[in-house]
Design a protein around this motif. Structure first.
Motif, PDB file in Angstrom:
ATOM      1  N   ARG A 292       7.149 -33.136 -10.022  1.00 32.39           N
ATOM      2  CA  ARG A 292       7.329 -33.882 -11.273  1.00 32.39           C
ATOM      3  C   ARG A 292       8.140 -33.108 -12.300  1.00 32.39           C
TER       4      ARG A 292
ATOM      5  N   VAL B  68       5.894 -39.154 -17.231  1.00 29.41           N
ATOM      6  CA  VAL B  68       5.092 -40.363 -17.118  1.00 29.41           C
ATOM      7  C   VAL B  68       5.074 -40.686 -15.629  1.00 29.41           C
ATOM      8  N   GLY B  69       3.981 -40.353 -14.957  1.00 32.73           N
ATOM      9  CA  GLY B  69       3.983 -40.466 -13.497  1.00 32.73           C
ATOM     10  C   GLY B  69       5.020 -39.493 -12.978  1.00 32.73           C
TER      11      GLY B  69
ATOM     12  N   HIS C  14       2.461 -45.098 -15.799  1.00 36.29           N
ATOM     13  CA  HIS C  14       2.886 -44.248 -14.677  1.00 36.29           C
ATOM     14  C   HIS C  14       3.852 -44.952 -13.742  1.00 36.29           C
ATOM     15  N   ASP C  15       3.848 -46.272 -13.771  1.00 35.13           N
ATOM     16  CA  ASP C  15       4.740 -47.035 -12.907  1.00 35.13           C
ATOM     17  C   ASP C  15       6.086 -47.335 -13.572  1.00 35.13           C
TER      18      ASP C  15
END
Length: 171
Positions: free
Chosen positions: A11, A39-40, A114-115
């Motif tokens: 990430r 974010v995610g 997160h998506d």
């Protein structure tokens, strides 16, 4: 101005700026480790870029950087032909003038899940604005997810959103 997102590993990401337009102000900004939690698997800075571009926020984080500000930690050593004090004062004027744009960008970034979907921003934006932001988010998130480790995603900041010198008070 080109904003360069480099996928490091997992990430983690790095973000920098390459000056490319005739109205760009200041030197290139070497890549730095992205601030703010992703974010995610989506870089927090990429979320801001999508929001600010889609809404035309000329003095959000990236608009200020394009105009020569250092908001968000985009610091560079000043070129020899420029005054560090003058650059600092311009950055401060940009930050004051851009409070509402950066505030809206921060509020909306907090609504991205997160998506990569924008939720809970109905009170902040019109349905048309929500649609524009989501379309830009989707396009950039898809491009980011297709970027391999060690690869770069380069996004050009729209020149028409760049505040020119002489536009702010005391420029």
């Amino acid at each position: 101005m080109e904003v360069v997102f480099e996928r490091v590993e997992g990430r983690r990401y790095r973000v920098g700026v390459r000056r490319s337009g005739r109205h760009d102000t200041g030197p290139d900004v070497p890549p730095r480790v992205g601030v703010g939690a992703p974010v995610g698997d989506v870089p927090h800075d990429l979320v801001h870029l999508a929001i600010e571009e889609a809404l035309g926020l000329r003095l959000g984080i990236f608009g200020q950087v394009a105009a020569g500000g250092d908001l968000g930690g985009f610091f560079t050593p000043p070129p020899a032909d420029r005054s560090p004090l003058r650059d600092k004062r311009r950055s401060q004027r940009l930050a004051r003038a851009g409070r509402s744009d950066t505030g809206l960008s921060e509020s909306l970034a907090a609504c991205v899940g997160h998506d990569g979907r924008l939720r809970g921003a109905d009170e902040l934006l019109t349905p048309a604005e929500l649609g524009r932001v989501q379309r830009r988010l989707t396009a950039l998130v898809d491009a980011w997810r297709a970027t391999p480790p060690g690869g770069e995603l380069v996004v050009t900041w729209p020149e028409h959103l760049t505040v020119r010198r002489g536009v702010l008070p005391s420029d």
